[in-house]
Write an enzyme that holds these catalytic residues in place. Structure first.
Site, mmCIF file in Angstrom:
data_model
loop_
_atom_site.group_PDB
_atom_site.id
_atom_site.type_symbol
_atom_site.label_atom_id
_atom_site.label_comp_id
_atom_site.label_asym_id
_atom_site.label_seq_id
_atom_site.Cartn_x
_atom_site.Cartn_y
_atom_site.Cartn_z
ATOM 1 N N ASN A 16 -14.637 -33.023 36.711
ATOM 2 C CA ASN A 16 -13.344 -33.579 36.297
ATOM 3 C C ASN A 16 -12.198 -32.752 36.856
ATOM 4 O O ASN A 16 -11.189 -33.299 37.305
ATOM 5 C CB ASN A 16 -13.261 -33.660 34.774
ATOM 6 C CG ASN A 16 -13.929 -34.906 34.218
ATOM 7 O OD1 ASN A 16 -13.396 -36.002 34.342
ATOM 8 N ND2 ASN A 16 -15.101 -34.744 33.639
ATOM 9 N N ARG A 71 -12.209 -17.997 16.114
ATOM 10 C CA ARG A 71 -11.682 -19.134 16.888
ATOM 11 C C ARG A 71 -10.171 -18.991 17.088
ATOM 12 O O ARG A 71 -9.650 -19.171 18.186
ATOM 13 C CB ARG A 71 -11.985 -20.418 16.127
ATOM 14 C CG ARG A 71 -12.359 -21.540 17.030
ATOM 15 C CD ARG A 71 -12.915 -22.691 16.259
ATOM 16 N NE ARG A 71 -14.349 -22.769 16.392
ATOM 17 C CZ ARG A 71 -15.128 -23.450 15.557
ATOM 18 N NH1 ARG A 71 -14.622 -24.068 14.527
ATOM 19 N NH2 ARG A 71 -16.412 -23.502 15.776
ATOM 20 N N ARG A 97 -15.597 -25.493 23.801
ATOM 21 C CA ARG A 97 -15.273 -24.823 22.537
ATOM 22 C C ARG A 97 -14.394 -25.743 21.686
ATOM 23 O O ARG A 97 -13.607 -26.525 22.221
ATOM 24 C CB ARG A 97 -14.501 -23.528 22.805
ATOM 25 C CG ARG A 97 -15.346 -22.408 23.367
ATOM 26 C CD ARG A 97 -14.483 -21.202 23.652
ATOM 27 N NE ARG A 97 -13.930 -20.599 22.440
ATOM 28 C CZ ARG A 97 -14.554 -19.693 21.703
ATOM 29 N NH1 ARG A 97 -15.743 -19.260 22.044
ATOM 30 N NH2 ARG A 97 -13.983 -19.197 20.617
ATOM 31 N N ASN A 113 -8.242 -34.495 25.980
ATOM 32 C CA ASN A 113 -9.668 -34.225 26.171
ATOM 33 C C ASN A 113 -10.317 -35.448 26.799
ATOM 34 O O ASN A 113 -9.898 -36.578 26.553
ATOM 35 C CB ASN A 113 -10.308 -33.942 24.797
ATOM 36 C CG ASN A 113 -11.797 -33.678 24.893
ATOM 37 O OD1 ASN A 113 -12.263 -32.942 25.780
ATOM 38 N ND2 ASN A 113 -12.574 -34.275 24.002
ATOM 39 N N HIS A 115 -14.031 -37.363 27.034
ATOM 40 C CA HIS A 115 -15.324 -37.374 26.341
ATOM 41 C C HIS A 115 -16.181 -38.513 26.909
ATOM 42 O O HIS A 115 -15.671 -39.623 27.114
ATOM 43 C CB HIS A 115 -15.111 -37.571 24.833
ATOM 44 C CG HIS A 115 -16.376 -37.500 24.057
ATOM 45 N ND1 HIS A 115 -17.028 -36.306 23.799
ATOM 46 C CD2 HIS A 115 -17.149 -38.473 23.518
ATOM 47 C CE1 HIS A 115 -18.133 -36.551 23.122
ATOM 48 N NE2 HIS A 115 -18.229 -37.855 22.936
#
Ligand code: GAR
Length: 211
Positions: A16, A71, A97, A113, A115
């Site tokens: 990507n 995190r 993550r 994002n 997916h």
């Protein structure tokens, strides 16, 4: 047209990322990739970035010392790096993550994002395997703004692909990936052109000439 400053987070292979690099270099996406950041120093994505002269940062998750909030502590370092390069938009391109409120707050509706499923079906890991296990006839990919839940958040673009008889995770993943590599640059282009508007958790895309 204004060129938008993009920071890319990637954990692995970087197909990507490569698609974004290629479109930026071809001048079809009005963006500058200001930094590529990885949590994996062996990520081929980092090598791809270096080959194109892009700034890279490896941030070691093991270097985080705040055991109570690892995190958040990691994401504070990430945020520092993104700020250093003045990234306006953050792209999770195969970033594995979970992001914390530190990044979510700083980049609300400015972080995307990709997916490999038609969300909200099959969030989380091994989305293609989940699709095969459910025997769906159609799967695909989704670009969405990142919010608190894993693979949740307002959907920007989706593309469907057929699932064929005899498909394996590999063959289905490759078919989906070919679409991902077009979809993510397209979403960045829409963002850069100021065409994305979110109301009530829904993304609206303004078409036609912009004032
Ligand atoms: C892509 O298929 C992407 O959709 C997926 O990881 C792969 C990364 O490939 N992301 C997720 O599953 C996130 N939940 P790449 O490194 O070659 O771009």
């Amino acid at each position: 047209m204004r060129v938008i400053r993009v920071g890319i987070l990637a954990s692995g292979r970087g197909r990507n990322l490569q698609a974004i690099i290629d479109e930026v270099e071809a001048g079809t996406v009005p963006a500058e990739i200001v930094v590529v950041i990885s949590d994996n120093h062996k990520a081929p994505a980092l090598e791809r970035a270096r080959l194109h002269g892009l700034a890279t940062v490896f941030l070691d998750p093991k270097s985080v010392t705040d055991a109570a909030h690892p995190r958040q502590a990691y994401d504070r370092k990430l945020l520092q790096a993104l700020n250093r390069y003045q990234a306006e938009l953050v792209i999770l391109a195969g970033y594995m993550r979970i992001v914390s409120s530190v990044l979510l707050d700083a980049y609300a509706l400015r972080m995307m994002n990709i997916h490999p499923s038609l969300l909200p079906s099959f969030p989380g890991l091994r989305a293609q395997q989940q699709a095969l296990d459910h025997g769906v006839r159609i799967s695909g990919c989704t670009v969405h703004f990142v919010t608190e839940g894993v693979d949740e958040g307002p959907i920007i673009l989706q593309r469907a692909v057929p699932v064929h008889e005899g498909d394996t995770v590999e063959t289905l993943s490759e078919r989906i990936l070919n679409e991902e590599c077009q979809l993510l640059p397209q979403a960045i282009r829409l963002f850069a052109e100021g065409r994305l508007h979110v109301t009530g958790g829904t993304v609206h895309i303004r078409t036609g000439k912009l004032a």
